[in-house]
Design an enzyme around this catalytic site. Sequence first.
Site, PDB file in Angstrom:
ATOM      1  N   ARG A 184     -10.100   0.725   7.960  1.00 37.60           N
ATOM      2  CA  ARG A 184      -9.587  -0.593   8.305  1.00 37.60           C
ATOM      3  C   ARG A 184     -10.645  -1.465   8.963  1.00 37.60           C
ATOM      4  O   ARG A 184     -10.352  -2.605   9.326  1.00 37.60           O
ATOM      5  CB  ARG A 184      -8.452  -0.388   9.307  1.00 37.60           C
ATOM      6  CG  ARG A 184      -7.129  -0.883   8.823  1.00 37.60           C
ATOM      7  CD  ARG A 184      -6.121  -0.514   9.880  1.00 37.60           C
ATOM      8  NE  ARG A 184      -4.929  -1.252   9.746  1.00 37.60           N
ATOM      9  CZ  ARG A 184      -3.839  -0.803   9.143  1.00 37.60           C
ATOM     10  NH1 ARG A 184      -3.837   0.380   8.587  1.00 37.60           N
ATOM     11  NH2 ARG A 184      -2.772  -1.551   9.108  1.00 37.60           N
ATOM     12  N   LYS A 225       0.845  -1.209   0.000  1.00 35.23           N
ATOM     13  CA  LYS A 225       0.000   0.000   0.000  1.00 35.23           C
ATOM     14  C   LYS A 225       0.878   1.257   0.000  1.00 35.23           C
ATOM     15  O   LYS A 225       0.664   2.179  -0.786  1.00 35.23           O
ATOM     16  CB  LYS A 225      -0.930   0.015   1.226  1.00 35.23           C
ATOM     17  CG  LYS A 225      -1.854  -1.183   1.334  1.00 35.23           C
ATOM     18  CD  LYS A 225      -2.771  -1.086   2.538  1.00 35.23           C
ATOM     19  CE  LYS A 225      -2.054  -1.090   3.878  1.00 35.23           C
ATOM     20  NZ  LYS A 225      -1.324  -2.336   4.178  1.00 35.23           N
TER      21      LYS A 225
HETATM   22  P1  AP5 Z   1       4.857  -1.549   1.903  1.00 29.14           P
HETATM   23  O1  AP5 Z   1       4.552  -0.723   0.707  1.00 29.14           O
HETATM   24  O2  AP5 Z   1       5.568  -0.920   3.047  1.00 29.14           O
HETATM   25  O3  AP5 Z   1       3.543  -2.341   2.390  1.00 29.14           O
HETATM   26  P2  AP5 Z   1       2.267  -1.801   3.161  1.00 29.14           P
HETATM   27  O4  AP5 Z   1       1.077  -2.489   2.569  1.00 29.14           O
HETATM   28  O5  AP5 Z   1       2.243  -0.309   3.196  1.00 29.14           O
HETATM   29  O6  AP5 Z   1       2.543  -2.431   4.574  1.00 29.14           O
HETATM   30  P3  AP5 Z   1       2.427  -1.823   6.047  1.00 29.14           P
HETATM   31  O7  AP5 Z   1       3.172  -2.794   6.919  1.00 29.14           O
HETATM   32  O8  AP5 Z   1       2.853  -0.392   6.104  1.00 29.14           O
HETATM   33  O9  AP5 Z   1       0.918  -1.931   6.289  1.00 29.14           O
HETATM   34  P4  AP5 Z   1       0.222  -1.946   7.642  1.00 29.14           P
HETATM   35  O10 AP5 Z   1      -1.167  -1.859   7.185  1.00 29.14           O
HETATM   36  O11 AP5 Z   1       0.569  -3.090   8.526  1.00 29.14           O
HETATM   37  O12 AP5 Z   1       0.856  -0.695   8.414  1.00 29.14           O
HETATM   38  P5  AP5 Z   1       0.288   0.741   8.799  1.00 29.14           P
HETATM   39  O13 AP5 Z   1       1.432   1.656   8.899  1.00 29.14           O
HETATM   40  O14 AP5 Z   1      -0.871   1.112   7.978  1.00 29.14           O
HETATM   41  O15 AP5 Z   1       5.712  -2.808   1.362  1.00 29.14           O
HETATM   42  C1  AP5 Z   1       6.178  -3.795   2.256  1.00 29.14           C
HETATM   43  C2  AP5 Z   1       7.529  -4.344   1.739  1.00 29.14           C
HETATM   44  O16 AP5 Z   1       7.322  -5.025   0.504  1.00 29.14           O
HETATM   45  C3  AP5 Z   1       8.570  -3.264   1.455  1.00 29.14           C
HETATM   46  O17 AP5 Z   1       9.824  -3.758   1.841  1.00 29.14           O
HETATM   47  C4  AP5 Z   1       8.496  -3.062  -0.071  1.00 29.14           C
HETATM   48  O18 AP5 Z   1       9.729  -2.671  -0.592  1.00 29.14           O
HETATM   49  C5  AP5 Z   1       8.102  -4.448  -0.539  1.00 29.14           C
HETATM   50  N1  AP5 Z   1       7.236  -4.443  -1.731  1.00 29.14           N
HETATM   51  C6  AP5 Z   1       6.107  -3.706  -1.926  1.00 29.14           C
HETATM   52  N2  AP5 Z   1       5.539  -4.028  -3.104  1.00 29.14           N
HETATM   53  C7  AP5 Z   1       6.326  -5.008  -3.655  1.00 29.14           C
HETATM   54  C8  AP5 Z   1       6.247  -5.758  -4.884  1.00 29.14           C
HETATM   55  N3  AP5 Z   1       5.241  -5.588  -5.775  1.00 29.14           N
HETATM   56  N4  AP5 Z   1       7.208  -6.684  -5.111  1.00 29.14           N
HETATM   57  C9  AP5 Z   1       8.224  -6.866  -4.224  1.00 29.14           C
HETATM   58  N5  AP5 Z   1       8.349  -6.189  -3.055  1.00 29.14           N
HETATM   59  C10 AP5 Z   1       7.408  -5.264  -2.775  1.00 29.14           C
HETATM   60  O19 AP5 Z   1      -0.307   0.457  10.290  1.00 29.14           O
HETATM   61  C11 AP5 Z   1       0.544   0.211  11.385  1.00 29.14           C
HETATM   62  C12 AP5 Z   1      -0.294   0.147  12.660  1.00 29.14           C
HETATM   63  O20 AP5 Z   1      -0.945   1.411  12.873  1.00 29.14           O
HETATM   64  C13 AP5 Z   1      -1.430  -0.875  12.665  1.00 29.14           C
HETATM   65  O21 AP5 Z   1      -0.974  -2.164  13.036  1.00 29.14           O
HETATM   66  C14 AP5 Z   1      -2.406  -0.247  13.686  1.00 29.14           C
HETATM   67  O22 AP5 Z   1      -1.978  -0.503  15.009  1.00 29.14           O
HETATM   68  C15 AP5 Z   1      -2.257   1.246  13.425  1.00 29.14           C
HETATM   69  N6  AP5 Z   1      -3.241   1.768  12.457  1.00 29.14           N
HETATM   70  C16 AP5 Z   1      -2.973   2.306  11.242  1.00 29.14           C
HETATM   71  N7  AP5 Z   1      -4.087   2.695  10.626  1.00 29.14           N
HETATM   72  C17 AP5 Z   1      -5.109   2.384  11.464  1.00 29.14           C
HETATM   73  C18 AP5 Z   1      -6.521   2.507  11.376  1.00 29.14           C
HETATM   74  N8  AP5 Z   1      -7.118   3.032  10.279  1.00 29.14           N
HETATM   75  N9  AP5 Z   1      -7.272   2.073  12.419  1.00 29.14           N
HETATM   76  C19 AP5 Z   1      -6.697   1.536  13.516  1.00 29.14           C
HETATM   77  N10 AP5 Z   1      -5.362   1.373  13.666  1.00 29.14           N
HETATM   78  C20 AP5 Z   1      -4.565   1.793  12.634  1.00 29.14           C
END
Ligand code: AP5
Length: 242
Positions: A97, A22
């Site tokens: 989410r 994402k």
């Molecule tokens: P990346 O692009 O970083 O993936 P992502 O989907 O953004 O993963 P996140 O871990 O950031 O998602 P998340 O939903 O767990 O975290 P968030 O910060 O929202 O890519 C991942 C890896 O893969 C990278 O190394 C990249 O290089 C590689 N990659 C990407 N695409 C690729 C491809 N096509 N091929 C090969 N490699 C690739 O949330 C964190 C925490 O915040 C949550 O756990 C929760 O506690 C809280 N939170 C956030 N939003 C909310 C909400 N709305 N409500 C409640 N709690 C929330």
Amino acid sequence: MAGETSRIIGSIILLGAPGAGKGTQAKRISARYGIPQISTGDLLRENVRQGTELGKMAGSIMARGELVPDDLVYGLVSERLRLADCQRGYILDGFPRTPAQAGWLDALLEDKFFDSSEREVWRPFVVRIEVDYNELLLRLTGRRTCPTCGTIYNVHLQPPRKNGFCDKDGSQLVVRADDSDEVIAERLNAYDVQTRPVAGYYERTGRLFTVDGNRPVDEVSREIFSAIERHARVDALGVKDA
Ligand code: AP5
């Protein structure tokens, strides 16, 4: 495709499991259409880093890999959407989410754009990125992020040119605190139980597009761009060359 950047792009939502890409794709969409990426994860992490009241409440919950309570996130999102850079559109990355968050967003947009001729364009266009479980694990355990410019790398799949350092500004790359094996398992579980149903919420609107995210980043981007442009009538968009 060259183009002016005055047209309204509207609301784009990226749905997908932790590690689906994402953040990676949001940055590319942002660069192409000139609209901001709004990552609730990044906003929460910034609050944790600054030690705000919200950050203190959210920090321990995030460290366990659970979702933070809706009301903490609502304030962040509504405040962010009011900023001037959202006037042409925005990409929500990590929000909504839960189905409750999706309902809240609909109500906010309805309120904001009620009676407006542009109302239709602000209805969210939702891109769901689907990635296999083992690939998600590889992506999350190998992720490294630049603390200065936010560029995302992966030691297995997208390594920087110089091991441990950002290609763009030379900063030392960091591992996200919640990318440990135990917390990854909890985050994936939270996704399955609480976030997966959000796709069903949007499926009913006919504005949900699913992309196979197991492929290389460029391929995934190309498919997302063409879906966005098909959806929003490409000739009406101001689009920069990829
Ligand atoms: P990346 O692009 O970083 O993936 P992502 O989907 O953004 O993963 P996140 O871990 O950031 O998602 P998340 O939903 O767990 O975290 P968030 O910060 O929202 O890519 C991942 C890896 O893969 C990278 O190394 C990249 O290089 C590689 N990659 C990407 N695409 C690729 C491809 N096509 N091929 C090969 N490699 C690739 O949330 C964190 C925490 O915040 C949550 O756990 C929760 O506690 C809280 N939170 C956030 N939003 C909310 C909400 N709305 N409500 C409640 N709690 C929330």
